[in-house]
Design a protein around this motif. Structure first.
Motif, PDB file in Angstrom:
ATOM      1  N   ASP A 163       2.418 -69.096  46.560  1.00  0.00           N
ATOM      2  CA  ASP A 163       1.163 -69.814  46.432  1.00  0.00           C
ATOM      3  C   ASP A 163       0.588 -69.864  47.093  1.00  0.00           C
ATOM      4  O   ASP A 163      -0.438 -70.415  46.916  1.00  0.00           O
ATOM      5  CB  ASP A 163       2.183 -70.320  45.591  1.00  0.00           C
ATOM      6  CG  ASP A 163       2.930 -71.065  44.376  1.00  0.00           C
ATOM      7  OD1 ASP A 163       2.941 -70.078  43.729  1.00  0.00           O
ATOM      8  OD2 ASP A 163       4.202 -72.092  44.723  1.00  0.00           O
ATOM      9  N   ALA A 164       0.423 -69.606  48.478  1.00  0.00           N
ATOM     10  CA  ALA A 164      -0.687 -69.566  48.810  1.00  0.00           C
ATOM     11  C   ALA A 164      -1.607 -68.946  48.870  1.00  0.00           C
ATOM     12  O   ALA A 164      -2.904 -67.621  47.888  1.00  0.00           O
ATOM     13  CB  ALA A 164      -0.207 -68.528  50.368  1.00  0.00           C
ATOM     14  N   THR A 165      -2.901 -69.471  49.222  1.00  0.00           N
ATOM     15  CA  THR A 165      -4.482 -68.903  49.027  1.00  0.00           C
ATOM     16  C   THR A 165      -5.012 -68.935  50.139  1.00  0.00           C
ATOM     17  O   THR A 165      -6.443 -68.571  49.913  1.00  0.00           O
ATOM     18  CB  THR A 165      -5.065 -69.780  48.179  1.00  0.00           C
ATOM     19  OG1 THR A 165      -4.822 -71.355  48.558  1.00  0.00           O
ATOM     20  CG2 THR A 165      -4.597 -70.584  46.870  1.00  0.00           C
ATOM     21  N   ALA A 166      -4.137 -69.007  51.074  1.00  0.00           N
ATOM     22  CA  ALA A 166      -5.513 -69.450  52.852  1.00  0.00           C
ATOM     23  C   ALA A 166      -4.088 -68.839  53.361  1.00  0.00           C
ATOM     24  O   ALA A 166      -3.242 -68.840  53.744  1.00  0.00           O
ATOM     25  CB  ALA A 166      -5.836 -70.242  53.238  1.00  0.00           C
ATOM     26  N   ILE A 167      -4.461 -68.169  54.748  1.00  0.00           N
ATOM     27  CA  ILE A 167      -3.970 -67.669  55.789  1.00  0.00           C
ATOM     28  C   ILE A 167      -4.267 -67.224  57.171  1.00  0.00           C
ATOM     29  O   ILE A 167      -5.470 -67.048  57.098  1.00  0.00           O
ATOM     30  CB  ILE A 167      -3.438 -66.151  55.583  1.00  0.00           C
ATOM     31  CG1 ILE A 167      -3.004 -65.324  56.641  1.00  0.00           C
ATOM     32  CG2 ILE A 167      -4.513 -65.237  54.773  1.00  0.00           C
ATOM     33  CD1 ILE A 167      -2.381 -64.344  56.058  1.00  0.00           C
ATOM     34  N   ALA A 168      -4.020 -68.142  58.071  1.00  0.00           N
ATOM     35  CA  ALA A 168      -4.812 -67.893  59.510  1.00  0.00           C
ATOM     36  C   ALA A 168      -4.367 -66.646  60.124  1.00  0.00           C
ATOM     37  O   ALA A 168      -3.328 -66.741  60.440  1.00  0.00           O
ATOM     38  CB  ALA A 168      -4.712 -69.288  60.132  1.00  0.00           C
ATOM     39  N   VAL A 169      -5.397 -66.356  61.164  1.00  0.00           N
ATOM     40  CA  VAL A 169      -4.470 -65.498  61.901  1.00  0.00           C
ATOM     41  C   VAL A 169      -5.123 -65.681  63.412  1.00  0.00           C
ATOM     42  O   VAL A 169      -6.652 -66.452  63.549  1.00  0.00           O
ATOM     43  CB  VAL A 169      -5.174 -64.022  61.353  1.00  0.00           C
ATOM     44  CG1 VAL A 169      -5.263 -62.936  62.747  1.00  0.00           C
ATOM     45  CG2 VAL A 169      -4.901 -63.073  59.652  1.00  0.00           C
ATOM     46  N   TRP A 190       0.250 -68.710  59.910  1.00  0.00           N
ATOM     47  CA  TRP A 190      -0.054 -69.776  59.421  1.00  0.00           C
ATOM     48  C   TRP A 190      -0.664 -69.216  57.758  1.00  0.00           C
ATOM     49  O   TRP A 190      -1.061 -68.405  57.874  1.00  0.00           O
ATOM     50  CB  TRP A 190      -1.058 -71.139  59.211  1.00  0.00           C
ATOM     51  CG  TRP A 190      -0.697 -72.201  58.278  1.00  0.00           C
ATOM     52  CD1 TRP A 190      -0.271 -73.052  58.615  1.00  0.00           C
ATOM     53  CD2 TRP A 190      -2.138 -71.825  57.631  1.00  0.00           C
ATOM     54  NE1 TRP A 190      -0.705 -73.596  56.990  1.00  0.00           N
ATOM     55  CE2 TRP A 190      -1.317 -73.287  56.732  1.00  0.00           C
ATOM     56  CE3 TRP A 190      -3.087 -71.495  57.365  1.00  0.00           C
ATOM     57  CZ2 TRP A 190      -1.622 -73.941  55.399  1.00  0.00           C
ATOM     58  CZ3 TRP A 190      -3.286 -71.904  56.019  1.00  0.00           C
ATOM     59  CH2 TRP A 190      -3.227 -72.652  55.181  1.00  0.00           C
ATOM     60  N   LEU A 191      -0.122 -69.783  57.089  1.00  0.00           N
ATOM     61  CA  LEU A 191       0.067 -69.277  55.175  1.00  0.00           C
ATOM     62  C   LEU A 191       0.119 -70.956  54.762  1.00  0.00           C
ATOM     63  O   LEU A 191       1.014 -71.671  55.113  1.00  0.00           O
ATOM     64  CB  LEU A 191       0.951 -68.367  53.884  1.00  0.00           C
ATOM     65  CG  LEU A 191       0.832 -67.117  55.153  1.00  0.00           C
ATOM     66  CD1 LEU A 191       2.007 -67.354  56.423  1.00  0.00           C
ATOM     67  CD2 LEU A 191       0.438 -66.063  54.222  1.00  0.00           C
ATOM     68  N   GLY A 192      -0.791 -70.993  53.404  1.00  0.00           N
ATOM     69  CA  GLY A 192      -0.401 -72.506  52.722  1.00  0.00           C
ATOM     70  C   GLY A 192      -1.881 -72.388  52.081  1.00  0.00           C
ATOM     71  O   GLY A 192      -2.502 -71.890  51.618  1.00  0.00           O
ATOM     72  N   SER A 193      -2.230 -73.940  51.711  1.00  0.00           N
ATOM     73  CA  SER A 193      -3.469 -73.928  50.394  1.00  0.00           C
ATOM     74  C   SER A 193      -4.741 -73.975  51.398  1.00  0.00           C
ATOM     75  O   SER A 193      -4.892 -74.456  52.651  1.00  0.00           O
ATOM     76  CB  SER A 193      -2.678 -75.452  49.833  1.00  0.00           C
ATOM     77  OG  SER A 193      -2.897 -76.315  50.729  1.00  0.00           O
ATOM     78  N   ASP A 194      -5.770 -73.635  50.538  1.00  0.00           N
ATOM     79  CA  ASP A 194      -7.282 -74.059  51.049  1.00  0.00           C
ATOM     80  C   ASP A 194      -7.469 -75.308  52.276  1.00  0.00           C
ATOM     81  O   ASP A 194      -7.621 -75.877  53.330  1.00  0.00           O
ATOM     82  CB  ASP A 194      -8.404 -74.213  50.257  1.00  0.00           C
ATOM     83  CG  ASP A 194      -8.349 -72.621  49.659  1.00  0.00           C
ATOM     84  OD1 ASP A 194      -6.934 -71.722  49.962  1.00  0.00           O
ATOM     85  OD2 ASP A 194      -9.322 -72.390  48.813  1.00  0.00           O
ATOM     86  N   ASP A 195      -6.923 -76.519  51.758  1.00  0.00           N
ATOM     87  CA  ASP A 195      -7.541 -78.122  52.026  1.00  0.00           C
ATOM     88  C   ASP A 195      -6.448 -78.198  53.232  1.00  0.00           C
ATOM     89  O   ASP A 195      -6.875 -78.432  54.002  1.00  0.00           O
ATOM     90  CB  ASP A 195      -7.503 -78.776  50.836  1.00  0.00           C
ATOM     91  CG  ASP A 195      -5.942 -79.039  50.309  1.00  0.00           C
ATOM     92  OD1 ASP A 195      -4.658 -77.652  50.947  1.00  0.00           O
ATOM     93  OD2 ASP A 195      -5.453 -80.341  49.450  1.00  0.00           O
TER      94      ASP A 195
END
Length: 530
Positions: A17-23, A30-35
């Motif tokens: 369900d991830a809407t965001a990803i950090a690189v 990391w992956l997860g939600s926007d907030d």
């Protein structure tokens, strides 16, 4: 510095369900939600995905980059719907490119009303006294102008020679080499860069270049290795080894990843050069060409397995597949299945394989590098396969589901320029096979075009080709509409297709749906397109 991509849809088995990803530093962290992403990475460089779909980037498991580029920037005959249109395209290209050797690709007489290939006289009428080389779509035969034939050493004595009809076998290899020698270094360089740019624009971050003496030669491969481009090139050299020392010497001399790819056991069905156990339906008495017999195949496999080097072959016809599987069995008896599996031996195309052979290949860990576009272009009851083989034999070609059911690792590619660099179309073709029961799911097809192709290149870390924490940040951002988790259209829906299973969805790829459009391609954190 951390980059945080927000407001999208991320394809990840770790966070469906991830809407965001950090690189960070070329790695997914990391992956997860926007907030939560904003709270966890307040100093990050933020990218608004604006609803874009982020997915693992594609890998094409079988390409020929120089030939692809020459088609992209030169004479592409794949659109010709008749002999007349083919010759008109040729004449127009000759007029607008008066100073270059004419290098064309892609004619396919099997779909023309005439069902007749161009002749030498046809080509001469269009180009005059100029060298001209026109490969059939499968690149296992070609027509050549009189001027090109005249500068090709030993052509008339070579196997596969005919004064008017397309050249095959060694005659084709000779005339192709003569045409290649007419190209300038600048032409070759521009072609390769065009091919790699096109790959990046289609969300592809790595390609498996299938080089060899009969493909582009050592000079072409050496020039490609020196090219600096964001798309990663994994190179295979198609030359047979006689023993382990010879195998090591070939790898050292070429810098290749393995002695595999287009090491020809046989030819292609369209050119009637694939090695069959019984004759072609439309050419009684002809069973194709044999370039390597079982003993030669076994010798190469033995040499590479002893040296710990990936071996592989171009293998299409059922007699060719039978010879390769039998040779593999001999090598397994000598070294054991685990030693064979560790080498990552691979078979390119593998179109005519039966259930018993698939079971043996699966048990030995042999990889099938296949091209789903082949079925889309030439399968079905009225396609080229049915013309060449008859409907019964044709129905068994490219059996993706059969191979997958026996545990054969699949890697998908294009064999470009034979088919287009278009990975979403590849995934769609594998999931919509024209023979009932041979398709695989979108999820399995996508895996074969991403992590499966990385595995075929020897990358077996369990994360490359996916978007999970710790994986390389190699991804593409797509404009896509309509998502689903689906099984093949002709199979039973399973638990994995139920929304409660939390299997990450993919774009819907029915014949009516537009294919996703690539907005940006990133390889290990570096933007290479967009």
């Amino acid at each position: 510095m951390t980059t945080l991509l927000l407001n999208g849809r991320v394809h990840s088995p770790a966070q469906p369900d991830a809407t965001a990803i950090a690189v960070r530093d070329g790695t997914v962290v990391w992956l997860g939600s926007d907030d939560i992403g904003r709270a966890q990475f307040p100093q990050a460089d933020v990218v608004d995905l604006a609803g874009g779909f982020v997915a693992p980037a594609f890998v094409d498991s079988h390409v020929h980059l120089t030939a692809t580029g020459l088609t992209l920037v030169g004479l592409d005959l794949r659109s010709a719907t008749s002999l007349r249109e083919c010759l008109d395209l040729l004449a127009q290209h000759a007029r607008t490119h008066p100073d270059d050797v004419v290098w064309g690709h892609g004619w396919d007489e099997s779909g023309w009303p005439e069902r007749v290939a161009p002749s030498t006289d046809d080509v001469d009428a269009a180009v005059g006294q100029r060298p001209a080389y026109l490969s059939r779509v499968d690149v296992h035969s070609a027509v050549a102008s009189t001027a090109l034939r005249a500068i090709t050493p030993g052509l008339a004595e070579a196997p596969g020679y005919h004064p008017q009809r397309p050249l095959t076998a060694d005659a084709h290899h000779r005339v192709r080499a003569a045409a290649r020698a007419q190209l300038t270094a600048g032409q070759r360089g521009r072609a390769r860069r065009a091919a790699l740019d096109a790959a990046a624009a289609h969300g592809i971050v790595a390609v498996h270049e299938c080089a060899g003496p009969q493909i582009g030669g050592l000079d072409d491969w050496g020039e490609l290795r020196e090219l600096d481009h964001g798309v990663q090139v994994v190179g295979y050299w198609g030359e047979a080894a006689t023993d382990a020392a010879h195998a090591r010497e070939l790898v050292d001399r070429t810098g290749a990843h393995g002695l595999a790819g287009d090491l020809f056991v046989d030819g292609a069905l369209g050119s009637r050069t694939a090695w069959l156990s019984r004759p072609y339906d439309d050419a009684p008495g002809e069973c194709g060409n044999t370039y390597l017999d079982e003993d030669a195949v076994a010798a190469h496999l033995h040499a590479c397995t002893e040296a710990g080097i990936t071996a592989g072959f171009h293998v299409i016809g059922d007699a060719a597949v039978g010879a390769v599987v039998s040779a593999l069995g001999r090598v397994v008896e000598r070294f054991g299945a685990p030693a064979v599996a560790r080498c990552g031996h691979r078979l390119e195309h593998l179109e005519m394989v039966n259930a018993e052979q698939a079971a043996r290949l699966g048990a030995w860990g042999v990889i099938a590098s296949m091209q789903p576009h082949f079925d889309a272009l030439w399968g079905g009851p009225a396609g080229m396969y049915a013309q060449r083989l008859g409907p019964d034999r044709a129905a068994g070609l490219n059996p993706f589901a059969l191979l997958a059911s026996h545990g054969v690792p699949l890697a998908f590619g294009s064999d470009s320029p034979v088919t287009d660099l278009d990975p979403w179309s590849t995934v769609r073709a594998a999931s919509r096979h024209q023979t009932p029961g041979s398709a695989i799911s979108l999820r399995a097809a996508f895996a074969a075009a991403t992590r499966g192709a990385w595995r075929a290149a020897g990358v077996r870390d369990g994360v490359t080709g996916t978007l999970v924490p710790g994986a390389p940040a190699s991804y593409a951002i797509w404009e896509a509409e309509g998502f689903e988790v689906s099984a093949p259209a002709d199979s039973v829906q399973r638990w994995s297709t139920d929304p409660r299973s939390r299997v990450p969805a993919l774009p819907r790829l029915t014949a009516e749906d537009p294919l996703p459009r690539c907005r940006q391609t990133v390889h290990r954190g570096v933007v290479i397109h967009g």
